[in-house]
Design an enzyme around this catalytic site. Structure first.
Site, PDB file in Angstrom:
ATOM      1  N   GLU A 198     -78.324 -20.430  24.302  1.00 57.32           N
ATOM      2  CA  GLU A 198     -77.070 -20.053  23.783  1.00 57.32           C
ATOM      3  C   GLU A 198     -77.388 -18.728  22.792  1.00 57.32           C
ATOM      4  OE1 GLU A 198     -75.240 -23.196  21.842  1.00 57.32           O
ATOM      5  OE2 GLU A 198     -74.742 -24.241  23.646  1.00 57.32           O
TER       6      GLU A 198
ATOM      7  N   GLU B 246     -74.690 -27.964  29.368  1.00 57.07           N
ATOM      8  CA  GLU B 246     -74.276 -28.772  28.205  1.00 57.07           C
ATOM      9  C   GLU B 246     -72.865 -28.915  28.224  1.00 57.07           C
ATOM     10  OE1 GLU B 246     -75.161 -27.681  24.081  1.00 57.07           O
ATOM     11  OE2 GLU B 246     -77.335 -27.159  24.723  1.00 57.07           O
TER      12      GLU B 246
END
Ligand code: IFM
Length: 441
Positions: free
Chosen positions: A167, A352
């Site tokens: 991320e 995720e």
């Protein structure tokens, strides 16, 4: 859950994800400190000023946690290797105990038939390098590449897949512009630098991984379905700016060698000199893309605020404990958009996806029907994306365990397995059992 493993191709993997700082307990085993340790000590940064020093004691209980993955019928485990656990000062002397821990952990996965999916950076900038500016320092890619080489030489031969960075939007924008995560800066110049340097570090890591003979390498990006709150032109333009910063910046740099115009409107004056020369390094081919998805963003223009002059609006959909709207169609749309506009046939994993809930143990069990529906609906969204051409190869639930949710401390529970932070007892929730049953069908 309303899906079966047999609904998916044989090579589609199911697993769960965690990250080192959120579960291991950074006080164990000679790890150095990272910027989260000091960030957490400043009032107002983290609920309860909690840090990851103990977390879930996974450093001590890792065998039990791997058993949970195996007994849940999972194929793969997404974990991260902590930079300051391996290099307590970020560079220089190696902590042999830290390297050995990851060596045993990977062997433990293989013994249980779990494919190891490693992430090289899940947010632990060593404090000694944070002192030098961390992600804003122009040499950060070299420091990171040295760490990547050391850990890859130790465990790379047994790892199934490697992601460079988790991320990058959170690493850079959330942490250097919005100030919500360590190092807690609110500075556009630091943000622009971090947004570029994190990609340069990804590129430098890819070079090392290739030089070490590793295949199956990628990066994990987070996306949200950014939508204007209504059809007003100023709100549409605001949502487009947010989309450029959040969803397009990283994937366009990697796949198209450029940054989106709507984002450069703000960042251009603050970019590091000669950034254009780094785009070839950043754009090396990936073997796969990891997609993290949680919610959508409903947005409106905020003309009184500085660039990017956009603010979120509370949406009408049911929400998780984080206050995030539950919007599985957004996952389908993002995956289809990625395959159509950016990566074509490249394998993609949902690395995720999950939800926090105020889960409690009652009579020895944790009943979490909202999570059961959440997972079913998002797995179905992946199947729909596959019907529309996305080359999906797997789904990782976030997270295996309740854990340290960064600025929210231990209050938000994302796990399929409940953790009692006093006793460290693990209690699999209903969702864990139902996920296992779906995987057995
Ligand atoms: O806990 C985090 C994780 O570290 C990164 N992705 C989002 C999760 C939930 O907020």
């Amino acid at each position: 859950m309303e899906f079966n493993r047999s609904d998916f191709p044989e090579d589609f993997l199911f697993g769960a994800a965690t990250a080192a700082y959120q579960i291991e307990g950074s006080a164990h085993g000679g790890a150095g400190s990272c910027h989260w340790d000091s960030f957490a000590q400043v009032p107002g940064n983290v609920i309860g000023a909690e840090d990851g020093s103990r977390a879930c004691d996974h450093y001590l209980l890792w065998q039990d946690d791997l058993d949970l993955l195996r007994d849940g019928g999972m194929d793969a485990y997404r974990f991260s290797t902590s930079w300051p656990r391996v290099l307590p000062e970020g560079r220089g002397a190696v902590n042999a105990e830290g390297l050995d821990f990851y060596d045993r952990l990977v062997d433990g996965m293989l013994e249980r038939g779990l494919k190891p999916f490693q992430t090289l950076y899940h947010w632990e900038m060593p404090s000694a390098l944070a002192d030098l500016g961390g992600w804003a320092n122009p040499d950060v890619h070299k420091w990171f590449a040295d760490f990547v080489q050391i850990i890859t030489r130790k465990i790379g031969d047994r790892v199934h897949a490697t992601a460079t960075i988790n991320e990058p939007w959170c690493v850079s924008f959330l942490s250097h512009f919005l100030g919500h995560h360590a190092p807690g800066l609110r500075d556009i110049r630091a943000a622009a630098r971090a947004m570029h340097h994190v990609l340069k570090a990804h590129g430098a890591a890819m070079e090392v991984l290739r030089a070490e003979g590793r295949d199956n390498c990628g990066i994990v990006l987070n996306f949200e379905a950014s939508a204007p709150v209504d059809g007003a032109p100023e709100n549409i333009a605001a949502a487009a700016r947010q989309d450029a910063i959040f969803n397009r910046w990283f994937i366009e740099a990697i796949t198209q060698g450029s940054y989106p115009e709507e984002a450069m409107e703000g960042f251009a004056p603050h970019m590091p000199a000669g950034w254009q020369d780094d785009m070839a390094l950043i754009g090396q081919p990936l073997d796969w893309l990891g997609v993290n998805y949680y919610t959508r963003g409903l947005l409106r223009a905020a003309p009184d605020m500085a660039w990017p002059s956009v603010e979120p609006v509370e949406g009408p959909l049911p929400k998780t404990q984080m206050g995030w709207e539950i919007h599985p169609q957004g996952l389908r749309d993002i995956l289809v958009r990625l395959s159509r506009d950016y990566v074509g046939d490249l394998p993609m994993y949902v690395t995720e996806n999950g939800m926090a809930w105020d889960d409690r143990v009652e009579n020895g069990t944790v009943y979490d029907p909202a999570r059961v529906s959440f997972v079913s609906d998002h797995v179905r969204a992946i199947a729909e994306a596959m019907e529309q051409g996305a080359n999906m190869k797997g789904f990782f639930y976030w997270s295996l365990l309740d854990n340290y949710e960064w600025a929210f401390g231990y209050e938000k529970r994302f796990g399929m397995v409940h953790v009692d932070y006093d006793t460290m007892k693990r209690t699999p929730k209903t969702s864990y059992h139902e996920f296992a049953q779906a995987l057995a069908r």
